[in-house]
Design a protein around this motif. Structure first.
Motif, PDB file in Angstrom:
ATOM      1  N   THR A 258       0.874  -0.911   0.184  1.00  0.00           N
ATOM      2  CA  THR A 258       0.500   0.488   0.081  1.00  0.00           C
ATOM      3  C   THR A 258       0.923   1.453  -0.324  1.00  0.00           C
ATOM      4  O   THR A 258       2.186   1.038   1.197  1.00  0.00           O
ATOM      5  N   TRP A 259       0.232   2.077  -0.809  1.00  0.00           N
ATOM      6  CA  TRP A 259       0.923   3.973  -1.491  1.00  0.00           C
ATOM      7  C   TRP A 259       0.249   4.765  -0.034  1.00  0.00           C
ATOM      8  O   TRP A 259      -1.292   4.373  -1.082  1.00  0.00           O
ATOM      9  N   GLU A 260       0.364   5.682   0.166  1.00  0.00           N
ATOM     10  CA  GLU A 260      -0.635   6.314   0.784  1.00  0.00           C
ATOM     11  C   GLU A 260       0.130   8.103   0.309  1.00  0.00           C
ATOM     12  O   GLU A 260       1.026   8.264   0.860  1.00  0.00           O
ATOM     13  N   PHE A 261      -1.101   8.210  -0.652  1.00  0.00           N
ATOM     14  CA  PHE A 261      -0.228  10.228  -1.117  1.00  0.00           C
ATOM     15  C   PHE A 261      -1.558  11.071  -0.643  1.00  0.00           C
ATOM     16  O   PHE A 261      -2.580  10.763  -0.696  1.00  0.00           O
ATOM     17  N   PRO A 262      -0.087  12.583  -0.308  1.00  0.00           N
ATOM     18  CA  PRO A 262      -1.733  13.429   0.422  1.00  0.00           C
ATOM     19  C   PRO A 262      -1.962  14.160  -1.173  1.00  0.00           C
ATOM     20  O   PRO A 262      -1.371  13.993  -1.818  1.00  0.00           O
TER      21      PRO A 262
ATOM     22  N   VAL B 195     -11.312   7.923 -10.112  1.00  0.00           N
ATOM     23  CA  VAL B 195     -11.434   7.904  -8.287  1.00  0.00           C
ATOM     24  C   VAL B 195     -11.777   9.744  -7.275  1.00  0.00           C
ATOM     25  O   VAL B 195     -11.692  10.835  -7.905  1.00  0.00           O
ATOM     26  N   GLU B 196     -13.744   9.647  -7.444  1.00  0.00           N
ATOM     27  CA  GLU B 196     -13.623  10.414  -6.250  1.00  0.00           C
ATOM     28  C   GLU B 196     -13.621  10.601  -5.257  1.00  0.00           C
ATOM     29  O   GLU B 196     -13.612   9.780  -4.326  1.00  0.00           O
ATOM     30  N   ASN B 197     -13.383  11.791  -4.865  1.00  0.00           N
ATOM     31  CA  ASN B 197     -12.919  12.385  -3.174  1.00  0.00           C
ATOM     32  C   ASN B 197     -14.092  12.550  -2.559  1.00  0.00           C
ATOM     33  O   ASN B 197     -14.340  13.986  -2.025  1.00  0.00           O
ATOM     34  N   ALA B 198     -15.082  11.591  -2.141  1.00  0.00           N
ATOM     35  CA  ALA B 198     -16.376  12.123  -1.737  1.00  0.00           C
ATOM     36  C   ALA B 198     -16.374  12.161  -0.269  1.00  0.00           C
ATOM     37  O   ALA B 198     -17.148  13.360   0.228  1.00  0.00           O
TER      38      ALA B 198
ATOM     39  N   ASN C  90      -7.289  13.548   2.630  1.00  0.00           N
ATOM     40  CA  ASN C  90      -6.141  14.309   2.374  1.00  0.00           C
ATOM     41  C   ASN C  90      -5.355  12.734   2.138  1.00  0.00           C
ATOM     42  O   ASN C  90      -4.083  13.414   2.350  1.00  0.00           O
ATOM     43  N   VAL C  91      -5.613  12.159   1.949  1.00  0.00           N
ATOM     44  CA  VAL C  91      -4.923  11.217   1.437  1.00  0.00           C
ATOM     45  C   VAL C  91      -5.270  10.460   0.261  1.00  0.00           C
ATOM     46  O   VAL C  91      -6.359   9.557   0.704  1.00  0.00           O
ATOM     47  N   MET C  92      -4.917  10.004  -0.377  1.00  0.00           N
ATOM     48  CA  MET C  92      -5.587   8.333  -1.784  1.00  0.00           C
ATOM     49  C   MET C  92      -4.504   7.504  -1.276  1.00  0.00           C
ATOM     50  O   MET C  92      -3.182   7.173  -1.200  1.00  0.00           O
TER      51      MET C  92
ATOM     52  N   ILE D 117      -7.710   0.927  -4.600  1.00  0.00           N
ATOM     53  CA  ILE D 117      -8.094   2.602  -4.627  1.00  0.00           C
ATOM     54  C   ILE D 117      -8.777   2.513  -3.619  1.00  0.00           C
ATOM     55  O   ILE D 117     -10.140   2.786  -3.536  1.00  0.00           O
ATOM     56  N   ASN D 118      -8.441   3.399  -2.589  1.00  0.00           N
ATOM     57  CA  ASN D 118      -9.074   3.744  -1.232  1.00  0.00           C
ATOM     58  C   ASN D 118      -9.876   2.758  -0.561  1.00  0.00           C
ATOM     59  O   ASN D 118     -10.940   2.899  -0.184  1.00  0.00           O
TER      60      ASN D 118
END
Length: 825
Positions: free
Chosen positions: A291-295, A355-358, A362-364, A326-327
């Motif tokens: 897993t990678w976490e991107f701001p 990808v919807e940021n519903a 602040n992290v993907m 994803i998420n």
């Protein structure tokens, strides 16, 4: 000169030329505030906008050229000067190549005698589209945008905003992107909090800003080593659990394939490194992902995520299967890079997602993990590169709790619904009155009651043909009360479960009048399968054919999504071929089943103006009734075919692993030839009695289509035939059957036959097997476009007449059934 050194020099030069092969038609590089041309480290020439030639791009407004009094020795020369604007000003460029372009703007906030650039606050617009709003930089930053330029000039407007009295920029890059850098498929997989949906919008209709560009498993890549002069950052700082991943690299150049990723999509270095699962000492505990976490900015609504892959870990094809998340949502299940990358190892490929940021996070989170299809000893997952871009001008759908506003929207719909209901009531009343009074109704087209065709015939219904209801729950009574379904299934008794799938659980049931049905119940309360639910109702309410499973009705009450079908006694074809205790099918039975399924598909493709493309043909979606008559099932992924003036339907890729048309996957362009490809896999499945994909077999046998095609092309198809029927098959019948399957699996759709041609050839194979004489078709067509008569031997004979419902019995007529009417072609 030393020979080895000369060889090294030649190789280095070739690599350099290849890596810099892309030459944009539009290419403007501006060193803002400079009076001289500047060559940067990647050998590109930036023109000073204070020079005689560079000033031509400046237009209007007030500005001054500024020089950095204390330039950093490690920074690029571009940051030694800046252009400061004290009023709205612009750069204007002539555009030769309309389409997607890149705009890069460099900002380095140095302090001079008159200006502290950190205090700058401003906006930037490109042809009126906002790129930056109230922007200011505390540190050196590069802003990169992709946008479509559809007119012959580009204006980049820079204007101070807020309390600031100035704006600035250090350098500007504006150049055309490679062709097809973004492919507008019409439908992109949309990952949201509600699961996977379809993003039915073109990517290029939005401005995209690069947020992250990551070289997974590799080191930093500078513009010098990238054909589009990009920076790629190592992934180490973004790994959620570093011990879960292990770097893997290769010295071999990527095996680029036409239609796959190119060096413009990502440089060689990205595809030559990756992270894979860190499975230490042969451990069999594979229950983890990387897993990678991107701001990201929480206020951003929508992103495009591009993931890069290149299988540099496998030693053979079809040995690596993994899932993408994803998420926390399964974005792509059972990825097989062998199929995606055109049956080649180490062939670069990328996949885009919306990808919807519903949740305003602040992290993907992006994860890869092993698939259930993987062999226990070969489980792995890889990732080579990540790009995340935000949709700058994306506007989320407004959400409001104002009841008045909601009613303003819903009111007209409800009113319209009751108006339509009233009209329908009047129509029914008139029809009943006509029937009672024995008055002949005015002829009408079937479309007037919502039907494209009926009775299973692959032809347009003639005027004056009456529609007949198959029963209390058919045609005109599709809605079934939930209470009736509860009674029919004994309140969903587990003892009545006859199957399960992605949509839900299937129960055997008995409705009123002793109608046997199969009840497919979606997960109660979940709307994840809503598109498939609606598609099944839409498609099956318009078609009726003896080789297609009929929809009896549906229920949508109490948050339930339930589909009710006719009950097909003997279940999926797959169960009768392998993996169960059913008696094996004879070769004659198998031919009859293939012919029946082909008839159903041919009707789907030709029974209406646009036709219907199934998109998920496989042996589990071909069911057998008590007489072993084949019926095609599961229309949840079906789509209308292209219009008359179109060659294909642009759509997101849907289908089942092992049966998916590789050309459809590559181009995301759907035609009825995609169904033909899937049916070709089924034909070999019927012949060989083995799954389309079997990870437990040797590498060269895992994929049935590839393996069977090798034997077919060698002329040795008899070597892989199911041994239980080998002594039943006549060589001529086997030859025709193998040739038909081979043609179905042609690499390109234009080289594949239509389903009508497939049907013709399968019936020919049947005749060769049964020694029946060649048939002739009656070419005498009357004005009535009714069912064509297919006769045997004497064209005046009435033997072998199609029954008009697609139910001509191949065991008695054994005739070719290619259509004679133009309406059905």
């Amino acid at each position: 000169m030393d020979v080895k050194f000369l060889q090294f020099l030649c190789l280095t030069l070739c690599e350099f030329l290849l890596s810099n092969a892309f030459t944009p038609q539009d290419n403007y590089l501006i060193n803002c505030g400079s009076s001289a041309s500047t060559v940067v480290s990647d050998n590109r020439h930036f023109l000073g906008d204070a020079s005689k030639n560079g000033s031509m791009y400046l237009s209007g407004g007030k500005s001054v050229a500024l020089k950095n009094p204390n330039p950093s020795p490690n920074s690029t020369v571009l940051y030694g000067t800046a252009r400061v604007f004290t009023s709205a000003s612009s750069y204007e460029f002539v555009v030769k190549n309309l389409g997607i372009h890149l705009v890069r703007m460099h900002f380095s906030p140095f302090i001079s005698q008159n200006y502290d650039l950190k205090n700058g606050n401003f906006s930037v617009l490109a042809n009126g589209i906002s790129l930056l709003n109230n922007f200011g930089a505390e540190v050196t930053v590069l802003k990169e945008f992709f946008l479509v330029v559809n007119k012959e000039n580009l204006e980049i407007l820079v204007k101070p905003s807020g309390d600031s009295d100035f704006a600035y920029v250090n350098a500007i890059e504006f150049f055309s992107a490679p062709k097809d850098f973004f492919i507008d498929a019409g439908e992109l997989a949309l990952i949201s909090s509600n699961g996977i949906q379809e993003f039915k919008q073109n990517i290029s209709s939005y401005v995209l800003e690069t947020v992250h560009r990551i070289n997974v498993g590799g080191s930093k890549i500078t513009p010098f080593n990238d054909t589009l002069w990009r920076n790629w950052i190592p992934d180490e700082d973004y790994l959620s659990l570093k011990s879960a991943a292990k770097i893997v690299a290769t010295n071999d150049q990527p095996n680029y394939q036409p239609g796959g990723a190119s060096r413009e999509n990502a440089p060689d270095s990205v595809y030559m490194t990756a992270q894979e699962m860190n499975i230490a000492n042969g451990s069999l505990n594979f229950l983890f992902n990387i897993t990678w976490e991107f701001p990201v900015q929480a206020e951003d609504d929508m992103f495009i995520v591009r993931l890069h892959f290149c299988d540099i870990v496998s030693i053979g094809l079809n040995s690596l299967y993994f899932n993408i998340y994803i998420n926390g949502i399964t974005a792509y299940k059972d990825v097989d890079l062998s199929v995606l990358a055109f049956h080649e190892l180490a062939a670069p490929y990328y996949i885009d997602f919306a990808v919807e940021n519903a949740q305003k996070s602040n992290v993907m989170r992006i994860s890869v993990g092993p698939s259930d299809l993987s062999n226990t000893l070969r489980k792995n997952a890889i990732l080579n590169g990540v790009e995340i871009m935000r949709m700058v001008d994306f506007v989320a759908l407004p959400k409001t709790s104002n009841k008045k506003h909601v009613w303003n929207f819903v009111g007209p719909i409800v009113g319209g619904f009751f108006f339509v209901l009233l009209l329908a009531s009047v129509a029914i009343f008139v029809c009943l009155k006509c029937k009672r009074g024995r008055v002949k109704p005015k002829p009408r087209r079937s479309e007037s009651v919502g039907w494209t065709s009926v009775r299973g015939s692959s032809y347009a219904i003639s005027e004056g043909t009456a529609l007949t209801s198959p029963g209390p729950y058919g045609y005109y009574g599709l809605r079934i009360p939930f209470s009736d379904i509860q009674v029919a299934t004994n309140d969903f008794d587990n003892n009545l479960v006859i199957g399960s799938g992605g949509f839900g659980t299937v129960y055997k049931g008995i409705l009123k009048d002793n109608i046997k049905v199969a009840v497919k119940r979606g997960v109660p309360g979940s709307r994840q399968g809503l598109p498939e639910f609606q598609t099944e109702i839409t498609v099956l309410s318009k078609i009726r054919h003896c080789h297609l499973v009929s929809l009896v009705g549906y229920c949508e009450e109490q948050s339930e999504m339930i589909l009710v079908y006719e009950y097909i006694e003997k279940g999926p074809l797959r169960h009768h071929l392998y993996g169960s205790k059913f008696p094996h099918l004879s070769w004659k039975q198998r031919l009859e089943i293939c012919i029946g399924a082909a008839r159903g598909l041919h009707y789907l493709h030709t029974g209406s103006a646009q036709g219907i493309i199934h998109r998920d043909i496989k042996s589990t979606n071909i069911l057998l009734d008590e007489n072993y008559v084949a019926k095609v099932a599961d229309f949840g992924l079906s789509r209308s075919g292209p219009c008359l003036d179109e060659t294909h339907v642009s759509t997101g890729v849907k289908g089942s692993f092992g049966y998916l048309d590789p050309e459809y996957f590559r181009r995301q362009q759907l035609t009825d030839k995609s169904d033909v490809y899937s049916f070709g896999v089924v034909l070999f499945e019927v012949l060989c009695a083995r799954p389309a994909v079997d990870p437990l077999l040797n590498r060269d046998q895992v994929n049935l289509a590839e393996w069977a095609m090798e034997w077919q092309k060698k002329g040795l198809i008899e070597q892989i035939v199911d041994q239980r029927i080998m002594d039943q098959i006549k060589p001529s019948s086997l030859k025709k059957f193998g040739e038909t399957a081979e043609k179905c699996l042609a690499d390109y759709g234009v080289d594949r036959p239509t389903m009508g041609d497939v049907l013709w050839n399968l019936e020919h194979a049947y005749q060769l097997q049964t020694n029946e004489p060649q048939t002739a078709m009656d070419g005498d067509l009357s004005d009535d476009p009714g069912p064509p008569r297919l006769v045997r031997g004497d064209p005046t004979s009435s033997e072998g007449v199609d029954q008009g419902d697609g139910s001509s019995d191949i065991s008695t007529t054994r005739v070719f059934s290619q259509l004679l009417t133009n309406e059905g072609r």
